[in-house]
Design a protein around this motif. Structure first.
Motif, PDB file in Angstrom:
ATOM      1  N   ASP A 177       0.816  -1.222   0.000  1.00 21.84           N
ATOM      2  CA  ASP A 177       0.000   0.000   0.000  1.00 21.84           C
ATOM      3  C   ASP A 177       0.845   1.266   0.000  1.00 21.84           C
ATOM      4  N   HIS A 178       2.041   1.181   0.592  1.00 17.86           N
ATOM      5  CA  HIS A 178       2.905   2.360   0.712  1.00 17.86           C
ATOM      6  C   HIS A 178       4.252   2.032   0.097  1.00 17.86           C
ATOM      7  N   PRO A 179       4.356   2.132  -1.233  1.00 18.11           N
ATOM      8  CA  PRO A 179       5.603   1.715  -1.886  1.00 18.11           C
ATOM      9  C   PRO A 179       6.800   2.574  -1.463  1.00 18.11           C
ATOM     10  N   ASP A 180       6.512   3.797  -0.996  1.00 22.35           N
ATOM     11  CA  ASP A 180       7.628   4.659  -0.610  1.00 22.35           C
ATOM     12  C   ASP A 180       7.397   5.109   0.840  1.00 22.35           C
ATOM     13  N   PRO A 181       7.594   4.207   1.794  1.00 18.50           N
ATOM     14  CA  PRO A 181       7.177   4.490   3.171  1.00 18.50           C
ATOM     15  C   PRO A 181       8.036   5.570   3.821  1.00 18.50           C
ATOM     16  N   LYS A 182       7.409   6.314   4.717  1.00 18.05           N
ATOM     17  CA  LYS A 182       8.159   7.314   5.484  1.00 18.05           C
ATOM     18  C   LYS A 182       8.726   6.640   6.722  1.00 18.05           C
ATOM     19  N   ARG A 183       9.981   6.930   7.013  1.00 23.50           N
ATOM     20  CA  ARG A 183      10.624   6.353   8.186  1.00 23.50           C
ATOM     21  C   ARG A 183       9.807   6.690   9.432  1.00 23.50           C
ATOM     22  N   GLU A 184       9.368   7.949   9.549  1.00 18.46           N
ATOM     23  CA  GLU A 184       8.697   8.407  10.772  1.00 18.46           C
ATOM     24  C   GLU A 184       7.375   7.685  10.986  1.00 18.46           C
ATOM     25  N   GLU A 185       6.825   7.108   9.925  1.00 18.52           N
ATOM     26  CA  GLU A 185       5.559   6.410  10.118  1.00 18.52           C
ATOM     27  C   GLU A 185       5.748   4.910  10.307  1.00 18.52           C
TER      28      GLU A 185
END
Lengths: 551, 474
Positions: free
Chosen positions: A525-533
Motif C-alpha cells: 500500500d505504501h511503496p515509498d514508506p516514510k521512516r517516521e511512520e
C-alpha cells in the motif's frame, strides 16, 4: 542540561552505529523445547534478562568482555561507573540525601487550611509532596538508566518482600530513608541485618501498626483510671466507661503476624496464633518518635508500652532483660533469621523471582543451604542462584512473564527512551496495576505470571508500546538517534534491524513471519514508506509482541 | 424471576452437543458463535455481581446485634449507637428487627430491606482457621479452604461447567471491572479484566495486534514449519485480506467459527501469553460493542457516588441494561483491614460503608426491572476480632458476614445463627463463630439463582453441604 543532552546523543549514535555493523538478519530465537545448552551469548542475555531489565547490544558486549561471574561480582559491589547524566538527574533530587530529621524539619509544613490563598495552598502541597515525588522519580531513573542494574533488580525484589505503602500516614517522609538506608543499605549484606533494619524502621512500624501496639493495662492502672474519671465526672457510669475504654488498649498483632508469615517463615509454617501474640508482646514499645521537639525523630523504645513478663515463642521461653529491654524482640528476630524455615522461604521467593514461577526444587535447596551456611549472607545467596546449574537450563530461557515494572523498564532500556518526566513512567505503572510504592497489601506485588497475565491486561501493554513508539507519551520519548542507520533504500529489512535492537534474543518464527506478512502488506500500500511512520509502527509491534512480554 | 427452565431447555440437544464439542476444541477459550436465532429466543440470564471487600471486613459493625449488652462493652469506642433502652428511640443503628440493625452508613440499603430484597447473613465465612489475608482470600475464591486449587476460582468453574449450555458463549458471560482478575474468576474459561479509566481507550490498538496474536498468524507460522501446502493457502488468504478493509476482513475471519488447524491450536494452548492476548482482543471488542450499545440508551435517574465502587457498578449496570448475556461480574475493593482508626459511626469504616451502600442503591435504581434477575453479594475473607484493640481498630478474626441484595431472594430477614458475644461463645475466645459455611451460600447462588443445575460432587472439594441449606430462595 542541553550540553548533557548533546553528549547523550553522541553516545547513542555510537551505540546505534555499532549495532548496524552486525548483519541485518533477525537473530533466530531458539525453539521453546530446544534442549541444547545455551550458547555464551544466550547465557549473557539470560543473566541480563533476569538481573538487568533486559539485554541490549552494549550490555551484552560489556558482560562478554568481563565474563559473567566477574561482571556479576562487580555489579554486586555497585562498582559500575554511572553516567554523568544520571548523576546530574539524581543530584537534582535533593531530598534523597537528607536525614529523617532534615526531612521532618523542611518537608512537613503546617497545613495552611482551606481558607488560605490558593498560592499558599499550592506551595504547601508541593513542599509536602516533594520527598515522595523525588523518591519515586529516583527509582524510575535508576531502574531505566543505572549501570548498576543488578542493584535495581535486587531493590525491586526487596521492596516487594518488605512492602510498605507510601500512601499510609506520613510514609512519604519515612520511605526516603527506608529505601536508601534499609533496603539498599542492607540488600547485599546479611538477611539478619536487613530484617532488623526493617523491624526498627518507622516506615514498617507505622505501616504495620506496631508503633501503636501496647501492653494491656494493669489492675492498678485501671483503678487509677476509675478514680480519676470519677473525680472528674462525679458519675459512676462515666468511670466504668473510662475503665472499659482503658481495658481495650493493647496489642496490635498486625506486624507480628506479617513478620512471621511474609518476612521470614512463610504462612502457617510451624507457628500458631499464640506465637503471633507472643511476638506482638515482645515487640510492644518498639515505636516511633515523630516529634522533633522530643528528640531525634525515628525509632524509639517506650518502656511504658512494653508488655512485661516472660514470652514463649516456638516452644522456647524468652526472659526479659531489664538492662536491655529491646533484647527480647531482638532475640526473636535472631531466631527467625536463623530458622531453616526462613532460609527456605527466602530461597524460594528469590528463585521464583529470578528463575521460574515454579522454582526448581533442587535449586531452592541449594540456595537455602547457602543461606544457612553463610548466616544469611545475601551476596553469597545471589551468587548461589547464578552458580546453580539449573539457572542456565534452556527450559527457563525467555520464559518468565514480565511484571509491569519489568516490562516498562525493559521497554525504556531497549529503546534508549529519554525520561524527561518520570511521572510518565509512574502513570504507566498505575495503568498496568503496579503503582510504585503503593501496594496496600503487605505481600507486595506477586511474582508469577498467574497474577498478571489476565485477558484485558495485554491491551494496556499494547497501548503503552504504541504510544511510546509514536512519541505520544509526554515526558518519555525514543530519540531519533535510535532509528539512525535503518537501511535507506530497503525498508523491508527495517523489521529485522529493529528486532535486533529490541529483542536481541530474537523473534519466534511465528511472530517473525507474521511481521514479514504485515510488512509486505504495508509496503504494497505504501511503496515509498516514510521512516517516521513505518519505523515506530514496527517498534510498537515488537514491544507488544508475545516475545517482549517474557524475559 | 423468569422461569429458569425455559432457558435451560431453549436449546435442542443437537445444538447443545455441537456447542460442547466446539467449545472443547476451541483453544482455551470459546470461538465466538453468531447464531442470532438462539439469542433472540433466549431470555437474558440471571446475573450475579460479587463485590469482594478485601482486608477482612468488620462484620460486627456492619450488621449489628444492637441489643447485645456485651457488644457495647467490648467495643467501648467503636460500638454503634447507645445500647437501646426499651421504649426509647434507637440511636445510631438502622433497625432491621428486634435484634439486628445496620450501620447508619448503610441506610441507603433500607429501602431494599423493606422490599424484602436484602438478605444479610451473619456469622458466615470459611471454616478454615487461617488469619492470613492471602490464604483466606485464596481459599474463599477457590471455594476450597485449606486446599489451594490449581484449576481456577469458583466462578470460573461455574462458567466452565455451563459452557455451551446456553448458546451464549459469544456473549460476554463474565467480567471483572478492574485491571486484573480476582482469583474467583481465574481459570481456563477466559474472562475479561476491563482495564481501568484511561486504559479503556486501549481498544484502538486491538486491530494492530490481531495478526501477532491471532489464529491466522498461528496457522501461517505452523504451516510454515510443517506443511508447505497450507502455508501457500495461508498466504493466499492474506493476499485476499490485503485487498479488502483490514479490520472487516479479520473480523469476518473470527466470526466464521471454522475449526482451527490442530497443530496451531496446540501451539496456542502452550503459549499462555498468546492465549491471553487473543482473549484480550476477543473480549475487549465484545465489551466495547456492548458498552457502545448501552450508552445510547436513556439513563435512569440513579446517583452513583464517585470513589472506587460507584463507577465500576455503573459500568456493570450498563452491560446488564444492554440486555447482553452477562452472568457474572466481579469488583474488588481493597482497604478493609482496619487495625487502627476504624472508627464507629464516623471514621474510615463508616465512610467506606457509605460508599458501599450508596453504590448498591444506585446500582439497583439504574438496572430497574433487570433487578429481578440480578443478585449482588458482598464477600470478605474473614471477620475481625469482636473486642476492639487499643487503636480504635480490630485485628484479624474468623466469622464474617455477607450482604445479599436483589431479585428472587427471600429477603427482609437476617440469616445465620448467632451464638452470642460472651467469651465462651466466641471462636477461640476472640472472634465470631462461623455458623454458615460460605460454600452453602455459593452453592445456593449457583444452583437456585444462576440455575447451573446439580453441582458435581467435587465442585467444592471435600465439602458437605448443610442439610437444611441457607434457605435464601423460596
Amino acid at each position: 542540561m542541553s550540553s548533557c543532552r548533546f553528549f547523550r546523543s553522541v553516545r547513542i549514535l555510537a551505540v546505534v552505529g555499532s549495532v548496524l555493523v552486525q548483519s541485518a538478519l533477525t537473530a533466530q530465537r531458539r525453539e521453546p523445547d530446544d534442549p541444547t545448552p545455551l550458547t555464551e551469548t544466550e547465557r549473557i542475555q539470560h543473566v541480563l534478562s533476569r538481573f538487568g531489565f533486559g539485554a541490549t547490544k552494549e550490555r551484552i558486549d560489556e558482560v562478554r568482555a568481563e565474563g559473567i561471574q566477574a561482571w556479576f561480582e562487580e555489579q554486586l559491589d555497585g562498582a559500575a561507573k554511572e553516567t554523568y547524566e544520571l548523576g546530574e538527574r539524581l543530584r537534582e533530587l535533593s531530598t534523597l540525601k537528607l536525614s529523617a530529621a532534615d526531612l521532618f524539619a523542611s518537608y512537613d509544613p503546617k497545613n495552611p487550611g482551606p481558607t488560605a490563598p490558593a498560592k499558599e495552598r499550592r506551595d504547601y502541597v508541593r513542599l509536602r509532596e516533594t520527598p515522595r515525588r523525588e523518591l519515586l522519580a529516583s527509582i524510575v531513573l535508576r531502574g531505566a538508566q543505572s549501570n548498576n542494574v543488578v542493584h535495581e533488580t535486587l531493590a525491586d525484589f526487596w521492596r516487594n518482600h518488605f512492602n510498605v505503602d507510601i500512601g499510609k500516614s506520613n510514609l512519604r517522609l519515612w520511605a526516603v530513608t527506608y529505601e536508601r538506608d534499609v533496603l539498599r543499605g542492607h540488600m547485599c549484606g546479611t538477611f539478619g541485618d536487613l530484617l532488623e533494619a526493617t523491624a526498627k524502621h518507622p516506615a514498617m512500624l507505622i505501616y504495620l501498626d506496631n508503633a501503636l501496639s501496647r501492653r494491656p493495662p494493669t489492675k492498678g492502672e485501671l483503678s487509677a483510671v476509675r478514680e480519676s474519671a470519677r473525680a472528674r465526672s462525679k458519675s459512676k457510669e462515666r468511670a466504668a466507661e473510662a475503665v472499659e475504654i482503658a481495658k481495650q488498649r493493647g496489642l496490635n498483632e498486625n506486624y507480628a503476624r506479617e513478620l512471621l508469615e511474609l518476612h521470614t517463615l512463610g504462612v502457617d509454617n510451624g507457628y500458631t496464633q499464640k506465637d503471633v501474640i507472643e511476638v506482638a508482646k515482645a515487640l510492644t514499645g518498639w515505636t516511633v518518635n515523630q516529634n522533633p521537639k522530643r528528640g531525634e525523630v525515628g525509632f524509639c523504645y517506650e518502656s511504658d508500652m512494653h508488655a512485661r513478663g516472660d514470652k514463649y515463642f516456638l516452644g522456647r521461653m524468652i526472659r526479659p532483660d531489664k538492662k536491655n529491654p529491646l533484647l527480647e524482640g531482638e532475640i526473636i528476630l535472631r531466631w527467625l533469621e536463623r530458622h531453616s524455615g526462613t532460609a527456605e522461604f527466602i530461597a524460594t521467593k528469590l528463585c521464583r523471582h529470578f528463575v521460574a514461577d515454579d522454582p526448581p526444587e533442587k535449586m531452592v535447596e541449594h540456595v537455602a543451604a547457602t543461606f544457612k551456611r553463610t548466616g544469611g549472607n545475601l551476596r553469597e545467596v545471589y551468587k548461589a542462584i547464578l552458580d546453580d546449574p539449573e539457572f542456565f537450563d534452556p527450559k527457563h530461557y525467555q520464559t518468565k512473564f514480565k511484571r509491569p515494572f519489568e516490562f516498562l523498564l525493559s521497554a525504556i532500556r531497549v529503546t534508549h527512551a529519554q525520561i524527561d518526566d518520570p511521572n510518565a513512567v509512574l502513570e504507566a505503572m498505575n495503568l498496568l496495576q503496579e503503582p510504585l510504592y503503593a501496594q496496600e497489601d503487605p505481600t507486595g506485588y506477586y511474582d508469577t505470571a498467574e497474577a498478571w497475565n489476565d485477558p484485558g491486561v495485554m491491551a494496556v501493554r499494547w497501548q503503552f508500546a504504541f504510544r511510546l513508539a509514536k512519541g505520544e507519551i509526554r515526558g518519555l520519548r525514543i530519540p531519533d538517534e535510535f532509528y539512525k542507520g535503518l537501511h535507506p533504500r530497503i525498508p523491508r529489512v527495517w523489521k529485522d534491524q529493529l528486532a535486533r535492537r529490541i529483542l536481541p534474543a530474537g523473534l519466534g518464527s511465528r511472530s517473525s513471519e507474521t511481521l514479514d506478512l504485515m510488512m509486505r502488506r504495508y509496503l504494497a500500500d505504501h511503496p515509498d514508506p516514510k521512516r517516521e511512520e513505518l519505523a515506530p509502527r514496527i517498534v510498537g509491534l515488537l514491544l507488544g509482541s508475545p516475545e517482549f512480554q517474557r524475559q | 424471576m423468569p422461569d429458569p427452565t425455559s432457558r435451560r431447555h431453549g436449546l435442542s440437544r443437537r445444538t447443545f452437543l455441537e456447542r460442547g464439542a466446539l467449545a472443547a476444541s476451541a483453544l482455551s477459550f470459546p470461538i465466538p458463535l453468531r447464531t442470532r436465532s438462539t439469542q433472540v429466543q433466549n431470555e437474558p440470564p440471571s446475573v450475579l455481581v460479587v463485590i469482594f471487600l478485601r482486608g477482612g471486613q468488620d462484620a460486627l459493625n456492619t450488621i449489628i446485634p444492637y441489643r447485645d449488652k456485651t457488644y457495647h462493652e467490648i467495643r467501648p469506642t467503636i460500638a454503634i449507637g447507645a445500647e437501646p433502652v426499651p421504649d426509647e428511640e434507637l440511636k445510631g443503628v438502622v433497625r432491621l428487627d428486634a435484634n439486628w440493625g445496620l450501620h447508619p452508613s448503610l441506610a441507603p440499603l433500607f429501602p431494599l430491606w423493606e422490599k424484602k430484597s436484602l438478605a444479610p447473613i451473619v456469622c458466615c465465612g470459611s471454616p478454615h482457621p487461617t488469619r492470613s489475608h492471602f490464604d483466606a482470600q485464596d481459599f474463599m475464591e477457590y471455594g476450597a479452604p485449606g486446599m489451594p486449587l490449581k484449576d481456577g476460582g469458583w466462578l470460573n468453574r461455574y462458567l466452565r461447567l455451563t459452557t455451551g449450555r446456553r448458546g451464549k458463549d459469544d456473549d460476554l458471560r463474565a467480567i471483572a471491572m478492574q485491571g486484573l482478575l480476582p482469583r474467583s474468576l481465574r481459570g481456563d474459561y477466559p474472562v475479561l479484566a476491563v482495564p481501568e479509566r484511561g486504559a479503556r481507550r486501549a481498544g484502538e490498538y486491538l486491530d494492530l495486534f490481531d495478526d501477532l496474536y491471532g489464529e491466522d498468524a498461528a496457522r501461517a507460522a505452523v504451516s510454515g514449519d510443517k506443511q508447505k501446502g497450507d502455508k501457500q493457502k495461508g498466504d493466499k488468504q492474506k493476499g485476499d485480506n490485503e485487498k479488502s478493509d483490514k479490520k472487516g476482513a479479520s473480523k469476518r475471519g473470527k466470526m466464521s467459527g471454522d475449526t482451527m488447524h490442530g497443530d496451531a491450536s496446540k501451539r496456542l494452548e502452550e503459549d499462555p501469553v498468546v492465549a491471553s492476548g487473543r482473549a484480550t482482543i476477543e473480549t475487549l471488542r465484545r465489551y466495547q460493542e456492548i458498552v457502545g450499545r448501552a450508552t445510547r440508551r436513556a439513563r435512569a435517574n440513579s446517583n452513583f457516588p464517585g470513589g472506587h465502587l460507584g463507577p465500576r457498578l455503573e459500568d456493570i449496570a450498563k452491560i446488564i441494561n444492554a440486555g447482553a448475556g452477562l452472568e457474572v461480574a466481579c469488583v474488588d475493593w481493597n482497604g478493609w483491614d482496619h487495625h487502627a482508626g476504624q472508627g464507629g459511626e464516623d471514621g474510615r469504616h463508616a465512610s467506606m460503608l457509605r460508599e458501599l451502600a450508596e453504590s448498591i442503591a444506585a446500582f439497583f435504581t439504574e438496572i430497574g426491572e433487570h433487578g429481578k434477575r440480578t443478585i449482588l453479594c458482598t464477600m470478605t475473607e474473614f471477620g475481625r476480632t469482636c473486642h476492639e484493640n487499643g487503636n480504635s481498630g480490630t485485628d484479624h478474626g474468623h466469622g464474617g458476614s455477607m450482604l445479599l441484595a436483589g431479585g428472587g431472594l427471600r429477603g427482609g430477614k437476617v440469616y445465620g445463627k448467632f451464638p452470642g458475644l460472651e467469651d465462651k461463645d466466641l471462636y477461640q475466645g476472640r472472634d465470631l463463630q462461623v455458623t454458615t459455611d460460605y460454600r452453602d451460600v455459593m452453592a445456593e447462588l449457583l444452583v437456585q439463582h444462576l440455575m447451573c443445575g446439580k453441582l458435581p460432587a467435587d465442585f467444592f472439594p471435600e465439602f458437605r453441604p448443610s442439610k437444611a441449606g441457607v434457605g435464601l430462595f423460596a
